[in-house]
Design a protein around this motif. Structure first.
Motif, mmCIF file in Angstrom:
data_model
loop_
_atom_site.group_PDB
_atom_site.id
_atom_site.type_symbol
_atom_site.label_atom_id
_atom_site.label_comp_id
_atom_site.label_asym_id
_atom_site.label_seq_id
_atom_site.Cartn_x
_atom_site.Cartn_y
_atom_site.Cartn_z
ATOM 1 N N LEU A 236 1.114 -0.935 0.022
ATOM 2 C CA LEU A 236 -0.027 0.188 0.054
ATOM 3 C C LEU A 236 0.835 1.509 -0.337
ATOM 4 N N LEU A 237 1.868 1.253 0.639
ATOM 5 C CA LEU A 237 3.052 2.530 0.352
ATOM 6 C C LEU A 237 3.629 2.812 -0.333
ATOM 7 N N GLY A 238 3.812 1.191 -1.490
ATOM 8 C CA GLY A 238 4.721 2.009 -2.304
ATOM 9 C C GLY A 238 2.866 2.206 -3.478
ATOM 10 N N ALA A 239 2.145 1.906 -3.412
ATOM 11 C CA ALA A 239 1.207 2.195 -4.256
ATOM 12 C C ALA A 239 1.144 3.737 -4.110
ATOM 13 N N ILE A 240 0.785 4.207 -2.447
ATOM 14 C CA ILE A 240 0.001 5.428 -2.132
ATOM 15 C C ILE A 240 1.618 6.427 -3.201
ATOM 16 N N VAL A 241 2.766 6.113 -3.214
ATOM 17 C CA VAL A 241 3.739 6.811 -3.401
ATOM 18 C C VAL A 241 3.899 6.836 -4.932
ATOM 19 N N SER A 242 3.381 6.123 -5.179
ATOM 20 C CA SER A 242 3.130 5.763 -7.359
ATOM 21 C C SER A 242 2.567 7.184 -7.873
ATOM 22 N N LYS A 243 1.937 7.691 -6.865
ATOM 23 C CA LYS A 243 0.577 8.549 -7.364
ATOM 24 C C LYS A 243 1.379 10.496 -6.394
ATOM 25 N N LEU A 244 2.874 10.172 -6.233
ATOM 26 C CA LEU A 244 3.470 11.234 -5.647
ATOM 27 C C LEU A 244 3.914 11.960 -6.733
ATOM 28 N N PRO A 245 3.633 13.434 -7.244
ATOM 29 C CA PRO A 245 4.079 14.473 -8.029
ATOM 30 C C PRO A 245 5.721 13.604 -8.861
ATOM 31 N N MET A 246 5.393 13.680 -10.503
ATOM 32 C CA MET A 246 6.727 13.202 -10.768
ATOM 33 C C MET A 246 7.924 14.036 -10.599
ATOM 34 N N TYR A 247 7.611 15.308 -10.442
ATOM 35 C CA TYR A 247 9.010 16.520 -10.472
ATOM 36 C C TYR A 247 9.552 16.531 -8.877
ATOM 37 N N ALA A 248 8.545 15.802 -7.813
ATOM 38 C CA ALA A 248 8.561 15.568 -6.524
ATOM 39 C C ALA A 248 10.211 14.784 -5.997
ATOM 40 N N LYS A 249 10.638 15.139 -5.328
ATOM 41 C CA LYS A 249 11.990 14.814 -4.668
ATOM 42 C C LYS A 249 11.801 13.993 -3.451
ATOM 43 N N ILE A 250 12.235 12.588 -3.719
ATOM 44 C CA ILE A 250 11.572 12.121 -2.979
ATOM 45 C C ILE A 250 13.286 10.921 -2.311
ATOM 46 N N ILE A 251 13.024 10.673 -0.791
ATOM 47 C CA ILE A 251 13.861 9.965 -0.778
ATOM 48 C C ILE A 251 13.439 8.900 0.566
ATOM 49 N N THR A 252 13.927 7.826 0.153
ATOM 50 C CA THR A 252 13.587 6.234 1.129
ATOM 51 C C THR A 252 15.066 6.214 2.035
ATOM 52 N N ILE A 253 14.180 5.264 3.201
ATOM 53 C CA ILE A 253 14.928 4.930 3.652
ATOM 54 C C ILE A 253 14.451 3.688 4.472
ATOM 55 N N GLU A 254 15.587 2.712 4.122
ATOM 56 C CA GLU A 254 15.208 1.307 4.797
ATOM 57 C C GLU A 254 16.697 0.379 5.366
#
Length: 439
Positions: A236-254
């Motif tokens: 679900l997390l990945g599905a929500i993130v896929s809807k974020l604007p393509m111009y957005a800067k995203i950092i994932t921490i795992e």
């Protein structure tokens, strides 16, 4: 129950292997129908391997030389499949690892069949017809798997391994010593995240609930997805993130790379184990570092410790935050967040925009509730905004009211617009790409 074929693609060869899922006597079975390798097949395989070792031939040259005079097409196909499966694939577990519907592959006891978890039967372990012939064979298999991933060390001194396979699957295994014999667990991850529309089509959540989460994420809310293991939190997390604007800067921490997103402005950060504090890099350190990158969104694979404080601070600075958590109810969530080792002040929990609860029920992943934190007579409570049918009650959502006031948007129009888009796309069938046999 169902029958389908799994395309196994190995160095130019594509083998379509039939698979059956059967329900019998209160148990589910995953049956792989590989080409039979008889004595002739076994001998030809041995000749190919000998040619490679003794004459330093490539696999392709050895295959061409050994099989050039074999007239039986079925024997040739069986030899090709088994030699490619064992030398270029993953041996006996090649088919389930290539099956896009398999989520986990497990060995709990070498003398018992391997088990798998199927996407359409979450939470249920299917018994396969795949098994090892001996403890030595199972141990050798785990040792060979350790050479494919990073890190690669496994020995009597350190008889366990946690690694990532080239396809991105997470492999955890032991060679004994700390377990009764060799064991392993492989958690598979799809090459691309499931779309939010697909989760709607699978009835994991309603279109209005998906539209609400989409809107909250887009306006940089702090979304926490909570539930038991294997309840679809990361999906679900990945599905929500896929809807974020393509111009957005995203950092994932795992800890391990599970999240996959299709955005171009994406930075991946990973924790690092170490024998001392100087060499160890933890999530708390990475969240502080991530803030300096000035991202629009920071996504933490799973929050377990003091990093929650850094996340709350980052959210207060205006960064969008998404993460997963292990708690099945709002009461359990509150206890875990406010008790050691997290020790979050209850008042600070107001920085969380919304919490989504997931579960597995009757072999199906579901969103059971969506709650928002709110103060009531000086006490923090989590109030549900879902109706009994799983739809979002817009009138109950304080967060939507804040968004409307802050950004001057018509919440009803925004939710309905996204809901319509999700419904239209959810009617599209999501199928595995058909692959034809080729050489």
């Amino acid at each position: 129950m169902s029958n389908y074929t799994v395309p196994v693609r190995l160095e130019g060869f594509v083998f379509r292997v039939p698979v059956s899922i059967v329900n019998k006597e209160d148990a589910y079975y995953y049956l792989v129908k590989e080409p039979r390798c008889d004595n002739q097949c076994t001998n030809l395989k041995a000749k190919i391997i000998d040619s490679m070792r003794q004459r330093n031939q490539s696999l392709q040259d050895a295959i061409n030389e050994v099989l050039s005079n074999v007239g039986d097409k079925q024997v040739v196909e069986a030899v090709l499949y088994h030699i490619m499966r064992d030398l270029r694939g993953y041996g006996p577990i090649t088919v389930p690892l290539f099956d896009p519907d398999i989520e986990e592959v497990e060995l709990n006891n070498w003398s018992h069949p391997i088990t798998v978890v199927h996407r359409d039967l979450p939470g249920i372990r299917l018994i396969t017809n795949i098994r090892f012939n001996s403890e030595v064979e199972a141990k050798d298999f785990i040792m060979s798997m350790s050479k494919r991933g990073l890190p690669r060390s496994v020995s009597l001194l350190k008889p366990y391994i946690e690694t990532i396979l080239p396809e991105g699957h997470r492999f955890t295994g032991t060679i004994g010593e700390i377990t009764i014999g060799p064991t392993f667990s492989i958690r598979k991850f799809p090459p691309k995240p499931m779309a939010l529309e697909e989760l709607v089509s699978r009835e994991m959540l309603s279109p209005s609930a998906a539209a609400y989460l989409w809107l909250m994420a887009e306006f940089r809310g702090f979304i926490m997805i909570s539930g038991p293991m294997s309840s679809g939190k990361t999906t679900l997390l990945g599905a929500i993130v896929s809807k974020l604007p393509m111009y957005a800067k995203i950092i994932t921490i795992e800890d391990t790379p599970e999240i996959r997103i299709p955005h171009p402005h994406w930075v991946r950060m990973f924790t690092r184990d170490g024998d001392d504090d100087k060499s160890r890099i933890e999530m708390f350190d990475l969240i502080k570092l991530a803030v300096r990158y000035r991202p629009d969104y920071i996504i933490v694979g799973e929050v377990r410790g003091e990093e929650v404080h850094a996340m709350l601070q980052a959210s207060a600075l205006g960064h969008g935050m998404l993460t997963t958590f292990h708690a099945s109810t709002p009461e359990e969530l509150m206890v875990r967040l406010t008790s050691p080792p997290l020790n979050v002040n209850a008042g600070n929990l107001q920085l969380i925009s919304t919490v989504v609860f997931t579960t597995i029920r009757n072999g199906k992943r579901l969103v059971t509730d969506i709650v928002e934190p709110a103060m009531n007579n000086g006490n923090l409570e989590f109030k549900s905004i879902l109706t009994s049918t799983g739809e979002v009650d817009i009138g109950k959502s304080q967060r939507l009211k804040i968004l409307s006031k802050t950004y001057g948007i018509n919440i009803m129009d925004e939710i309905k617009k996204r809901e319509k888009l999700l419904k239209n796309h959810a009617n599209t069938e999501y199928e595995v790409e058909e692959i034809t046999t080729e050489e």
